[in-house]
Structures are given as C-alpha cells and as structure tokens.
Design a protein around this motif. Sequence first.
Motif, PDB file in Angstrom:
ATOM      1  N   THR A 148      43.570  21.640  55.345  1.00 15.44           N
ATOM      2  CA  THR A 148      44.345  22.873  55.402  1.00 15.44           C
ATOM      3  C   THR A 148      45.761  22.613  55.892  1.00 15.44           C
ATOM      4  O   THR A 148      46.734  23.167  55.352  1.00 15.44           O
ATOM      5  CB  THR A 148      43.654  23.898  56.323  1.00 15.44           C
ATOM      6  N   GLU A 149      45.898  21.752  56.899  1.00 12.77           N
ATOM      7  CA  GLU A 149      47.232  21.418  57.426  1.00 12.77           C
ATOM      8  C   GLU A 149      48.072  20.711  56.366  1.00 12.77           C
ATOM      9  O   GLU A 149      49.266  20.998  56.194  1.00 12.77           O
ATOM     10  CB  GLU A 149      47.090  20.512  58.657  1.00 12.77           C
ATOM     11  N   LEU A 150      47.462  19.771  55.646  1.00 14.54           N
ATOM     12  CA  LEU A 150      48.194  19.050  54.606  1.00 14.54           C
ATOM     13  C   LEU A 150      48.642  19.989  53.489  1.00 14.54           C
ATOM     14  O   LEU A 150      49.787  19.921  53.022  1.00 14.54           O
ATOM     15  CB  LEU A 150      47.314  17.938  54.034  1.00 14.54           C
ATOM     16  N   VAL A 151      47.753  20.855  53.057  1.00 15.27           N
ATOM     17  CA  VAL A 151      48.091  21.781  51.976  1.00 15.27           C
ATOM     18  C   VAL A 151      49.165  22.754  52.428  1.00 15.27           C
ATOM     19  O   VAL A 151      50.076  23.101  51.662  1.00 15.27           O
ATOM     20  CB  VAL A 151      46.841  22.547  51.494  1.00 15.27           C
ATOM     21  N   ASP A 152      49.099  23.181  53.680  1.00 17.84           N
ATOM     22  CA  ASP A 152      50.109  24.102  54.199  1.00 17.84           C
ATOM     23  C   ASP A 152      51.505  23.476  54.127  1.00 17.84           C
ATOM     24  O   ASP A 152      52.474  24.122  53.723  1.00 17.84           O
ATOM     25  CB  ASP A 152      49.775  24.474  55.637  1.00 17.84           C
ATOM     26  N   CYS A 153      51.605  22.204  54.520  1.00 16.55           N
ATOM     27  CA  CYS A 153      52.884  21.497  54.433  1.00 16.55           C
ATOM     28  C   CYS A 153      53.320  21.371  52.976  1.00 16.55           C
ATOM     29  O   CYS A 153      54.490  21.571  52.644  1.00 16.55           O
ATOM     30  CB  CYS A 153      52.762  20.127  55.087  1.00 16.55           C
ATOM     31  N   TYR A 154      52.377  21.041  52.129  1.00 16.10           N
ATOM     32  CA  TYR A 154      52.654  20.890  50.693  1.00 16.10           C
ATOM     33  C   TYR A 154      53.197  22.183  50.096  1.00 16.10           C
ATOM     34  O   TYR A 154      54.176  22.178  49.338  1.00 16.10           O
ATOM     35  CB  TYR A 154      51.367  20.467  49.988  1.00 16.10           C
ATOM     36  N   GLU A 155      52.576  23.308  50.445  1.00 17.89           N
ATOM     37  CA  GLU A 155      52.964  24.590  49.858  1.00 17.89           C
ATOM     38  C   GLU A 155      54.262  25.137  50.447  1.00 17.89           C
ATOM     39  O   GLU A 155      55.135  25.612  49.713  1.00 17.89           O
ATOM     40  CB  GLU A 155      51.841  25.608  50.061  1.00 17.89           C
ATOM     41  N   THR A 156      54.397  25.068  51.778  1.00 16.61           N
ATOM     42  CA  THR A 156      55.555  25.684  52.416  1.00 16.61           C
ATOM     43  C   THR A 156      56.820  24.849  52.291  1.00 16.61           C
ATOM     44  O   THR A 156      57.926  25.394  52.338  1.00 16.61           O
ATOM     45  CB  THR A 156      55.286  25.941  53.912  1.00 16.61           C
ATOM     46  N   ARG A 157      56.672  23.539  52.114  1.00 15.01           N
ATOM     47  CA  ARG A 157      57.842  22.661  52.023  1.00 15.01           C
ATOM     48  C   ARG A 157      58.109  22.178  50.598  1.00 15.01           C
ATOM     49  O   ARG A 157      59.052  21.430  50.384  1.00 15.01           O
ATOM     50  CB  ARG A 157      57.637  21.434  52.930  1.00 15.01           C
ATOM     51  N   ASP A 158      57.278  22.574  49.656  1.00 17.82           N
ATOM     52  CA  ASP A 158      57.395  22.074  48.282  1.00 17.82           C
ATOM     53  C   ASP A 158      57.442  20.541  48.307  1.00 17.82           C
ATOM     54  O   ASP A 158      58.293  19.900  47.698  1.00 17.82           O
ATOM     55  CB  ASP A 158      58.652  22.635  47.605  1.00 17.82           C
ATOM     56  N   ALA A 159      56.500  19.959  49.029  1.00 14.29           N
ATOM     57  CA  ALA A 159      56.506  18.516  49.285  1.00 14.29           C
ATOM     58  C   ALA A 159      56.076  17.722  48.064  1.00 14.29           C
ATOM     59  O   ALA A 159      55.132  18.087  47.365  1.00 14.29           O
ATOM     60  CB  ALA A 159      55.597  18.195  50.467  1.00 14.29           C
ATOM     61  N   ALA A 160      56.777  16.626  47.833  1.00 17.81           N
ATOM     62  CA  ALA A 160      56.357  15.666  46.813  1.00 17.81           C
ATOM     63  C   ALA A 160      55.514  14.563  47.435  1.00 17.81           C
ATOM     64  O   ALA A 160      54.649  13.982  46.769  1.00 17.81           O
ATOM     65  CB  ALA A 160      57.572  15.055  46.123  1.00 17.81           C
ATOM     66  N   PHE A 161      55.754  14.278  48.731  1.00 14.96           N
ATOM     67  CA  PHE A 161      55.027  13.224  49.442  1.00 14.96           C
ATOM     68  C   PHE A 161      54.957  13.596  50.913  1.00 14.96           C
ATOM     69  O   PHE A 161      55.960  14.014  51.504  1.00 14.96           O
ATOM     70  CB  PHE A 161      55.727  11.875  49.270  1.00 14.96           C
ATOM     71  N   ILE A 162      53.772  13.434  51.509  1.00 17.12           N
ATOM     72  CA  ILE A 162      53.578  13.740  52.918  1.00 17.12           C
ATOM     73  C   ILE A 162      52.940  12.544  53.604  1.00 17.12           C
ATOM     74  O   ILE A 162      51.861  12.080  53.206  1.00 17.12           O
ATOM     75  CB  ILE A 162      52.665  14.965  53.122  1.00 17.12           C
TER      76      ILE A 162
END
Length: 388
Positions: A148-162
Amino acid sequence: MIVFYFIFIAMLIAYAWLINYYHGSWSGIPELKLTGSRSTKVSVIISLRNESTNIASLVASLHQQDYPRSNTEIIMIDDHSTDDTYRLLTEHTEPGYFKVLRLSELIDTANANGSFKKLAISKAIENAGGEMIVTTDADCTFGHSWLTELVDCYETRDAAFIAAPVVFKSKNSFLSVFQNLDFITLQGITGASVFRKFHTMCNGANLAYSKKAFQEVNGFEGIDHIPSGDDMMLMYKIYLRHPDNVYYLKNRGAIVTTEPAKSWKEFLHQRIRWSSKAVHYDDKRIYRVLLLVYALNVSFLVVAIASFWKLNFFLFFLLSLTAKVLIEFPFVNNIAMFFGQQRLMKYFPLMQPFHILYTIVAGWLGKFGSYEWKGRKIVNNGKRIQGT
C-alpha cells in the motif's frame, strides 16, 4: 611525508563535506502519508533459487498485505533451484493470487548468456498483468502496509521508479551488528542521494517501477551480461529517461526486512558481489564517491601499518580515526533512529577498524577477484564460470 599528510587531510575534509551533505539530505526527505486510491494493478515479482527454508515465512508475509487482492498478483519464478523450492512453491501458494513459473521452461538454459536473475525478472514481467512492478527477494518479510505504501508513492508522485528502505534482521552476534550498522549507513546514503538526485542507488530487495518505464528503456538490454545490477543499473537507465520521477520512499511502513549473511565468508562474497558492479556503472557520479571513500580507507590502512614503526603515525591514526567517528556518528545515528536500530550505535566506534579493512578487501576483490552466490561462481569480468 608532508605531502601524504596534506593529501590525507584533504580527503578527510572532502569526506566530512560528503557525509554532512548526505546527513542534511536524509533529514530533508519527507515521510509520506497514505493518500492513494489503491486502484493500481500491481505485479510483485520474486526470483527464487534454493530458497526452500524461506518459502513459508515469505508466503505468510505476502498473505498479510492489506492491499486489495483484486489488484494484486504475485509472480514467483524459480531460477534453476536444486532443492525443494519449486515443489514447496506449488504447495504453499494459492492459484489466482500467486503465479508460479520455472525459468528453465521459459529459456534455453544451455545457450543462456548473462544474468539468470535478470532473465527471470524479464520473463516474469512478460507474464505480468500489473502496470506497477514490485521486486523483492525470497528471504524478505514485510509489514502489512508494504504494498500500500509503495502504490501510494507511485500514484501520488507519478513515479517511474521507487527505491524503498531495507533493513537486516537484528541479531546479537558481532557479525550481525557489524552488518546492520554498515547496511543502514548504505540505506541512508541511498535515500539522501536519490532525494537530492546526487547519484542513483537502490537495493533490489525493495524496488518498484512502472512496467511502461521498464519497457521504454528495453529492460535490462545492455546490462544483461552483468551477473548483478538488476537494481542500480536498471534504476539509472530509467533515471536517464525520467529524471524527475525517481524517488526514495522514506516510510516505516514500507521497510522490508531481510536476512543478514550467516557467516563472514558469505558476508564477504555478498559485498564483493555488490562492489563488482562499480566498474560497470554508467552513473559516474557514484563512481567518484566510491573512489574517494576507497582512497581514504586505503590511506587509513597505510597510516595504521606505518604506526608499527613510528609513534607519530600511531598518534595521527588515532586522531584521524576519532575524526572519522565524529564525522559519521550523527548521520548514522539519524538513520538508526528511523530503522529502530539506535541501540546498536554504542558499538559504532568499535566497528571502525573492521569497516576500513573490509572496505579495502571487498573493493579490491570486487575488481580483481571472484565470488560465489547461490551455487554460482563469478569471476571479476562478470563471466559465470560455474553453476546454472
């Protein structure tokens, strides 16, 4: 002699600036709070080789995730295991949520070149239905909100790589304490460097990236011949294409816990494997940092050896070692607080001589030696010379 002192002190000052920069950068990373929609489809990919002893705890930890199962698939791909890994995978995993693959059935093993782990991840991604890829290792466990934490970063930051945090399981042995202090320091440098875009670093035990970004950079193409590097080298490829969409997720809920090396031999081979990647880095910013750190540690060793003949060298060594501890302690203590490892800091000064020596040995053998990992022997040019 005066020239040597001058160079040594200059390197120590440069090192102090570098650690202070990392410290300020690590402290400046915001800890994100959950605000995502949990709508992203996620594929968790785990490559396994001879991991029969870890499967039960791994599967149990994955079952505890609070991310919606309707948007999750877990792909376990067996990399030519010689133990009961594949059988246990099929027995312990439930269809639908887990997908179990065998690399030997997806590639021509006899003619395969390069890294089997990269091949395993690539084949798993070909079979993945998620838009977000998460990779971890078989000896890892996770908190219930990890995905959930990873997906939250992915969605809110439009992340290409975390890049996300990893910590060793804490034990009471000297080796365990040494590894934990060394590893959390690397984690702090990772977070600081990614946050400031100073250079790229990450650990393959806790990564996430978009499937689209992976495909845009043609996956591991160009680095597929290197046995290691499925983490940092891929990160740099994606960074070049999406420099503003690469993040470090500083969140306690996203921490992955992994097993430390069980012996000094295993520890040394692990660190040689890590350092062997350095000559292949295209990100020359980190190469310059590694060069400074290595040169400084070699200088410490030179002074320590010279101390057997002259007292003034011994005094200089003690003063310099004290300075090194004072430079590093506030930074490492800050990281230890985040990871809940602050109790280990009382051992930090005692570990310094061992850290200097291991850094020199691992760095040298990473360039000119060989290492064994999971039944495969790799020589310093990256060629696999033993084991499928």
